[in-house]
Design an enzyme around this catalytic site. Structure first.
Site, PDB file in Angstrom:
ATOM      1  N   ASP A  16       0.837  -1.302  -0.137  1.00 51.63           N
ATOM      2  CA  ASP A  16       0.291   0.145  -0.118  1.00 51.63           C
ATOM      3  C   ASP A  16       0.891   1.402  -0.014  1.00 51.63           C
ATOM      4  O   ASP A  16       0.546   2.271  -0.628  1.00 51.63           O
ATOM      5  CB  ASP A  16      -0.878  -0.038   1.099  1.00 51.63           C
ATOM      6  CG  ASP A  16      -1.873  -1.166   1.378  1.00 51.63           C
ATOM      7  OD1 ASP A  16      -2.302  -1.525   0.222  1.00 51.63           O
ATOM      8  OD2 ASP A  16      -2.517  -1.542   2.070  1.00 51.63           O
TER       9      ASP A  16
HETATM   10  P1  NDP Z   1       0.697  -4.004   3.141  1.00 49.81           P
HETATM   11  O1  NDP Z   1      -0.097  -4.481   4.297  1.00 49.81           O
HETATM   12  O2  NDP Z   1       0.382  -3.059   2.241  1.00 49.81           O
HETATM   13  O3  NDP Z   1       1.425  -5.069   2.302  1.00 49.81           O
HETATM   14  C1  NDP Z   1       2.334  -6.083   2.913  1.00 49.81           C
HETATM   15  C2  NDP Z   1       2.563  -7.005   1.764  1.00 49.81           C
HETATM   16  O4  NDP Z   1       3.634  -7.977   2.442  1.00 49.81           O
HETATM   17  C3  NDP Z   1       1.499  -7.775   1.210  1.00 49.81           C
HETATM   18  O5  NDP Z   1       1.172  -7.620  -0.065  1.00 49.81           O
HETATM   19  C4  NDP Z   1       2.152  -9.311   1.234  1.00 49.81           C
HETATM   20  O6  NDP Z   1       1.990  -9.823  -0.163  1.00 49.81           O
HETATM   21  C5  NDP Z   1       3.740  -9.200   1.635  1.00 49.81           C
HETATM   22  N1  NDP Z   1       4.262 -10.282   2.494  1.00 49.81           N
HETATM   23  C6  NDP Z   1       3.447 -10.772   3.349  1.00 49.81           C
HETATM   24  N2  NDP Z   1       4.160 -11.525   4.132  1.00 49.81           N
HETATM   25  C7  NDP Z   1       5.457 -11.694   3.449  1.00 49.81           C
HETATM   26  C8  NDP Z   1       6.504 -12.413   3.584  1.00 49.81           C
HETATM   27  N3  NDP Z   1       6.899 -13.537   4.302  1.00 49.81           N
HETATM   28  N4  NDP Z   1       7.674 -12.121   2.522  1.00 49.81           N
HETATM   29  C9  NDP Z   1       7.610 -11.338   1.600  1.00 49.81           C
HETATM   30  N5  NDP Z   1       6.426 -10.282   1.419  1.00 49.81           N
HETATM   31  C10 NDP Z   1       5.289 -10.702   2.311  1.00 49.81           C
HETATM   32  O7  NDP Z   1       2.207  -3.368   3.929  1.00 49.81           O
HETATM   33  P2  NDP Z   1       2.601  -1.935   3.790  1.00 49.81           P
HETATM   34  O8  NDP Z   1       3.630  -1.962   4.868  1.00 49.81           O
HETATM   35  O9  NDP Z   1       2.971  -1.500   2.546  1.00 49.81           O
HETATM   36  O10 NDP Z   1       1.345  -1.093   4.515  1.00 49.81           O
HETATM   37  C11 NDP Z   1       0.824  -1.042   5.701  1.00 49.81           C
HETATM   38  C12 NDP Z   1      -0.615  -0.985   5.563  1.00 49.81           C
HETATM   39  O11 NDP Z   1      -1.175  -1.383   6.764  1.00 49.81           O
HETATM   40  C13 NDP Z   1      -1.128   0.339   5.284  1.00 49.81           C
HETATM   41  O12 NDP Z   1      -2.387   0.107   4.414  1.00 49.81           O
HETATM   42  C14 NDP Z   1      -1.516   1.061   6.649  1.00 49.81           C
HETATM   43  O13 NDP Z   1      -2.569   1.946   6.568  1.00 49.81           O
HETATM   44  C15 NDP Z   1      -1.992  -0.355   7.301  1.00 49.81           C
HETATM   45  N6  NDP Z   1      -1.906  -0.201   8.672  1.00 49.81           N
HETATM   46  C16 NDP Z   1      -0.856   0.478   9.318  1.00 49.81           C
HETATM   47  C17 NDP Z   1      -0.700   0.506  10.867  1.00 49.81           C
HETATM   48  C18 NDP Z   1       0.230   1.347  11.235  1.00 49.81           C
HETATM   49  O14 NDP Z   1       0.070   1.831  12.136  1.00 49.81           O
HETATM   50  N7  NDP Z   1       1.428   1.427  10.629  1.00 49.81           N
HETATM   51  C19 NDP Z   1      -1.891   0.144  11.571  1.00 49.81           C
HETATM   52  C20 NDP Z   1      -3.113  -0.600  10.801  1.00 49.81           C
HETATM   53  C21 NDP Z   1      -2.865  -0.797   9.316  1.00 49.81           C
HETATM   54  P3  NDP Z   1       1.893 -11.585  -0.445  1.00 49.81           P
HETATM   55  O15 NDP Z   1       1.056 -12.247   0.492  1.00 49.81           O
HETATM   56  O16 NDP Z   1       1.959 -11.633  -1.665  1.00 49.81           O
HETATM   57  O17 NDP Z   1       3.534 -11.896   0.057  1.00 49.81           O
END
Ligand code: NDP
Length: 465
Positions: free
Chosen positions: A392
């Site tokens: 994101d």
């Molecule tokens: P995202 O949640 O947007 O994306 C994380 C990505 O990590 C996924 O698309 C997933 O894809 C990948 N992933 C998961 N596990 C693994 C792994 N073991 N190895 C490699 N990749 C992996 O994360 P961002 O950090 O970009 O964004 C944070 C989001 O969370 C934002 O939308 C934010 O608003 C929200 N948020 C943030 C909070 C905060 O305080 N920081 C609190 C609550 C929500 P795949 O499954 O294909 O691997």
């Protein structure tokens, strides 16, 4: 004498809270700061138990220490066992418990007042009881919903028709009801109804929030708990509750403002329920074209011969626990003359400061972590941006798709780099549940796999060059 000693305990507690909070501002001193605050809290609790009032029966002591023992065991075990990636849920739950405590204090104290009809409570006392009840309860029920959203149980925002108007009406209704109770003296029945109404509002306030907007709500609920505890401090004329509550309330409010800025959302949107814009995450509408992937050997060569590399860490880095191997990669590249920086988005991961904490764990030099505003102008001159488990926070839909739920959120402008490498396990969406056009950019290559495993292979491959 007894009273003076208690005041000294509270003074020590207050000072340690302030010093501890200050130390938490830096990853190096944060652990010690947390400990200092906890010691202060222990002194204040013991002072209250032994010095607050006259002789206390053994049964009361038994009840107090029994409750402390149960709370300590549950708290200790859950905090010890929790995985780093589950930390945000735990923090939400603990925050909710703080709100529940403040609400219970109000309920109990109101009940005490009702049992002594001769005692006429001042308006100040009534305001403290009612405000503590409303705010603590909203924080409690809202935090439970936030907990369910963070652990994925409630992963879709639920929006009733005209939910923002409805929520605003209910919010005004709850506060008007509270004002009526303060003005008339109320009854236990009315106060119980207020408690239920505040639970309903806390739920309705949090359920419509989705997309990437949760961080703002989490910090807002945090400040509510602080505020509710501060009302408890007024009620008991207890300095330590007041100081603690004000510190949590003001720190939470400042964090909320920082998060609002990070998400480019006005605070009024959060409070009046228009939050989330009305756009609902669209799923799986892949109109984007083709993706290409890159082999570990090609990536090793590309990175080894680059001048400038920027790493974008995200939630997936925390899931994979790849913070140590990413530091190893950074050091290896630096040894070979590549300049490496980390680009930190304020809402990357699942809690404020998540990436800073994670990278501090592997001793990444703090000076290498560059904030969004500072790093964005540098992407144009970056040879390789390596996006690890982030989604994101690099999604260009936030800039160019007004119908996207994350539209308006500032992002790390990784799309400007000369080469974009994305490491994740699949094409699955991130927290906001939306597609990411960046993955289909002709400059992008996908480096699929679990971050820890993929980066370990990459490090091994670079070492062979
Ligand atoms: P995202 O949640 O947007 O994306 C994380 C990505 O990590 C996924 O698309 C997933 O894809 C990948 N992933 C998961 N596990 C693994 C792994 N073991 N190895 C490699 N990749 C992996 O994360 P961002 O950090 O970009 O964004 C944070 C989001 O969370 C934002 O939308 C934010 O608003 C929200 N948020 C943030 C909070 C905060 O305080 N920081 C609190 C609550 C929500 P795949 O499954 O294909 O691997």
């Amino acid at each position: 004498m007894r009273h003076d000693l208690l005041e000294i305990c509270y003074l020590i507690g207050s000072v340690t809270f302030i010093v501890g909070l200050k130390m938490m501002g830096n990853a190096k001193t944060a652990r010690k700061g947390n400990l200092i605050g906890a010691v202060g809290m222990t002194i204040a609790i013991l002072g209250t138990i032994f010095l607050h009032s006259g002789p206390v029966s053994m049964t009361i002591f038994g009840l107090i220490f029994g409750a402390i023992a149960i709370g300590t065991i549950i708290g200790w075990l859950t905090a010890k066992k929790v995985q780093m990636t589950k930390m945000p849920e735990l923090v939400s739950m603990f925050n909710g418990m703080g709100g529940a405590c403040a609400a219970l204090i109000s309920l109990i104290e109101f009940n005490h007042l009702m049992q002594e009809p001769d005692v006429h409570a001042s308006y100040g006392t009534m305001v403290a009881i009612v405000a503590g009840l409303i705010i603590g309860t909203i924080s409690f029920s809202g935090s439970i919903i936030a907990y369910l959203k963070l652990n994925g149980t409630m992963n879709k925002p639920i929006r009733l028709p005209s939910y923002n108007v409805l929520n605003t009406i209910i919010m005004i209704g709850v506060f008007a009801f509270g004002a009526y109770i303060v003005a008339t003296g109320g009854s236990m029945m009315l106060v119980s109804l207020l408690f239920i109404a505040a639970i309903v509002y806390g739920v309705l306030f949090t359920v419509p929030i989705g997309g990437a907007d949760m961080p703002v709500v989490i910090s807002l609920l945090n400040s509510f708990t602080g505020l509710a505890a501060a009302f408890g401090g007024f009620l008991y004329d207890n300095k330590i509750m007041l100081t603690g509550g004000i510190l949590v309330g003001s720190a939470g409010t400042l964090l909320t403002l920082v998060m609002c800025k990070a998400m480019n959302r006005p605070l009024s949107n959060v409070i009046f329920g228009a939050f989330g814009g009305g756009a609902v995450a669209e799923e799986g509408n892949s109109t984007k074209g083709t993706i290409k992937d890159i082999t570990v050997s090609d990536l090793a060569i590309l990175m080894n011969y680059s001048k400038r590399v920027v790493i974008v860490p995200g939630y997936g880095l925390a899931v994979a626990q790849a913070q140590h191997v990413i530091h190893e990669l950074e050091m290896l590249l630096e040894e070979r003359g590549v300049e490496v920086k980390y680009a930190i988005h304020p809402v990357a991961g699942r809690m404020p400061g998540h990436m800073n904490v994670l990278l501090a764990e592997s001793n990444v030099d703090y000076g290498k972590l560059v904030e969004m505003e500072e790093i964005n102008p540098e992407f144009e001159n970056t040879d390789v941006v390596l996006i690890v488990g982030a989604n994101d926070v690099v999604n260009p839909a936030a800039l160019n798709n007004p119908s996207s739920p994350i539209y308006g959120m500032p992002i790390l402008e990784a799309y400007k780099a000369k080469n974009i490498i994305v490491n994740k396990r699949s094409m699955n969406a991130g927290y906001a549940g939306i597609e990411n056009d960046l993955f289909y950019d002709p400059k992008t290559s996908m480096f699929f796999g679990d971050a820890k495993k993929a980066l370990t292979e990459l490090v091994a491959e670079i070492k062979t060059l």
